[in-house]
Design a protein around this motif. Structure first.
Motif, PDB file in Angstrom:
ATOM      1  N   MET A 148      90.286  59.385 -48.912  1.00  0.00           N
ATOM      2  CA  MET A 148      90.281  60.843 -49.015  1.00  0.00           C
ATOM      3  C   MET A 148      91.289  61.472 -48.062  1.00  0.00           C
ATOM      4  SD  MET A 148      88.325  62.075 -51.284  1.00  0.00           S
ATOM      5  CE  MET A 148      87.184  61.301 -52.398  1.00  0.00           C
ATOM      6  N   THR A 149      91.377  60.924 -46.860  1.00  0.00           N
ATOM      7  CA  THR A 149      92.321  61.450 -45.880  1.00  0.00           C
ATOM      8  C   THR A 149      93.752  61.296 -46.378  1.00  0.00           C
ATOM      9  OG1 THR A 149      90.803  60.945 -44.087  1.00  0.00           O
ATOM     10  CG2 THR A 149      93.111  61.278 -43.487  1.00  0.00           C
ATOM     11  N   LYS A 150      94.078  60.115 -46.932  1.00  0.00           N
ATOM     12  CA  LYS A 150      95.417  59.887 -47.461  1.00  0.00           C
ATOM     13  C   LYS A 150      95.690  60.807 -48.645  1.00  0.00           C
ATOM     14  CE  LYS A 150      98.561  56.486 -49.432  1.00  0.00           C
ATOM     15  NZ  LYS A 150      99.297  57.556 -50.043  1.00  0.00           N
ATOM     16  N   LEU A 151      94.718  60.933 -49.523  1.00  0.00           N
ATOM     17  CA  LEU A 151      94.879  61.794 -50.688  1.00  0.00           C
ATOM     18  C   LEU A 151      95.069  63.248 -50.270  1.00  0.00           C
ATOM     19  CD1 LEU A 151      94.954  62.104 -53.745  1.00  0.00           C
ATOM     20  CD2 LEU A 151      92.460  62.258 -53.708  1.00  0.00           C
ATOM     21  N   GLU A 152      94.309  63.681 -49.287  1.00  0.00           N
ATOM     22  CA  GLU A 152      94.427  65.057 -48.807  1.00  0.00           C
ATOM     23  C   GLU A 152      95.826  65.314 -48.248  1.00  0.00           C
ATOM     24  OE1 GLU A 152      91.639  68.248 -46.439  1.00  0.00           O
ATOM     25  OE2 GLU A 152      91.264  66.123 -46.191  1.00  0.00           O
ATOM     26  N   THR A 153      96.373  64.341 -47.522  1.00  0.00           N
ATOM     27  CA  THR A 153      97.726  64.455 -46.999  1.00  0.00           C
ATOM     28  C   THR A 153      98.736  64.562 -48.145  1.00  0.00           C
ATOM     29  OG1 THR A 153      97.134  63.189 -45.036  1.00  0.00           O
ATOM     30  CG2 THR A 153      99.473  63.323 -45.561  1.00  0.00           C
ATOM     31  N   ASP A 154      98.548  63.716 -49.158  1.00  0.00           N
ATOM     32  CA  ASP A 154      99.436  63.739 -50.315  1.00  0.00           C
ATOM     33  C   ASP A 154      99.350  65.074 -51.058  1.00  0.00           C
ATOM     34  OD1 ASP A 154     100.229  61.166 -49.723  1.00  0.00           O
ATOM     35  OD2 ASP A 154      98.988  60.229 -51.274  1.00  0.00           O
ATOM     36  N   VAL A 155      98.141  65.578 -51.230  1.00  0.00           N
ATOM     37  CA  VAL A 155      97.953  66.850 -51.934  1.00  0.00           C
ATOM     38  C   VAL A 155      98.603  67.986 -51.150  1.00  0.00           C
ATOM     39  CG1 VAL A 155      96.218  68.568 -52.624  1.00  0.00           C
ATOM     40  CG2 VAL A 155      95.901  66.157 -53.219  1.00  0.00           C
ATOM     41  N   ASN A 156      98.466  67.965 -49.840  1.00  0.00           N
ATOM     42  CA  ASN A 156      99.064  69.026 -49.020  1.00  0.00           C
ATOM     43  C   ASN A 156     100.588  69.014 -49.064  1.00  0.00           C
ATOM     44  OD1 ASN A 156      96.642  70.182 -48.223  1.00  0.00           O
ATOM     45  ND2 ASN A 156      96.443  68.833 -46.463  1.00  0.00           N
ATOM     46  N   SER A 157     101.176  67.879 -49.439  1.00  0.00           N
ATOM     47  CA  SER A 157     102.635  67.790 -49.490  1.00  0.00           C
ATOM     48  C   SER A 157     103.212  68.260 -50.832  1.00  0.00           C
ATOM     49  CB  SER A 157     103.088  66.352 -49.209  1.00  0.00           C
ATOM     50  OG  SER A 157     102.757  65.510 -50.291  1.00  0.00           O
ATOM     51  N   ILE A 158     102.370  68.584 -51.793  1.00  0.00           N
ATOM     52  CA  ILE A 158     102.844  69.055 -53.101  1.00  0.00           C
ATOM     53  C   ILE A 158     103.442  70.443 -52.939  1.00  0.00           C
ATOM     54  CG2 ILE A 158     102.166  69.668 -55.459  1.00  0.00           C
ATOM     55  CD1 ILE A 158      99.893  67.594 -55.212  1.00  0.00           C
ATOM     56  N   THR A 159     104.642  70.638 -53.485  1.00  0.00           N
ATOM     57  CA  THR A 159     105.317  71.928 -53.338  1.00  0.00           C
ATOM     58  C   THR A 159     105.099  72.853 -54.528  1.00  0.00           C
ATOM     59  OG1 THR A 159     107.351  70.951 -54.228  1.00  0.00           O
ATOM     60  CG2 THR A 159     107.108  70.995 -51.818  1.00  0.00           C
TER      61      THR A 159
END
Length: 84
Positions: free
Chosen positions: A32-43
């Motif tokens: 979840m932490t990795k996914l959250e980081t990935d989601v936050n990087s979406i522009t």
């Protein structure tokens, strides 16, 4: 004949990729932490909104210990990260 082989190869590759993507994700706090980081990087705002909603549903499923549902929502959130 060649067209049929080419179509079969493309279909097999696309199905295998989707299945592998889902099995690679673990429905746990680290995932979840990795996914959250990935989601936050979406522009892209639209993709980010969709991915954020899927992330929230994945977290709810994780809390309910519904691993299959959790992985499905995690996979859907990752699709927002990919170029479509």
């Amino acid at each position: 004949m060649f067209n049929r082989l080419l179509i079969a190869a493309v279909m097999a590759t696309s199905l295998t990729g989707a299945a592998m993507a889902q099995t690679d994700m673990a429905c746990d706090q680290a995932g979840m932490t990795k996914l959250e980081t990935d989601v936050n990087s979406i522009t892209d705002a639209t993709k980010k909104e969709m991915a954020t909603k899927e992330l929230a549903m994945a977290k709810e499923a994780m809390a309910a210990k519904d691993t299959a549902k959790c992985k499905t929502h995690m996979d859907n959130a990752m699709k927002g990260k990919d170029a479509m």
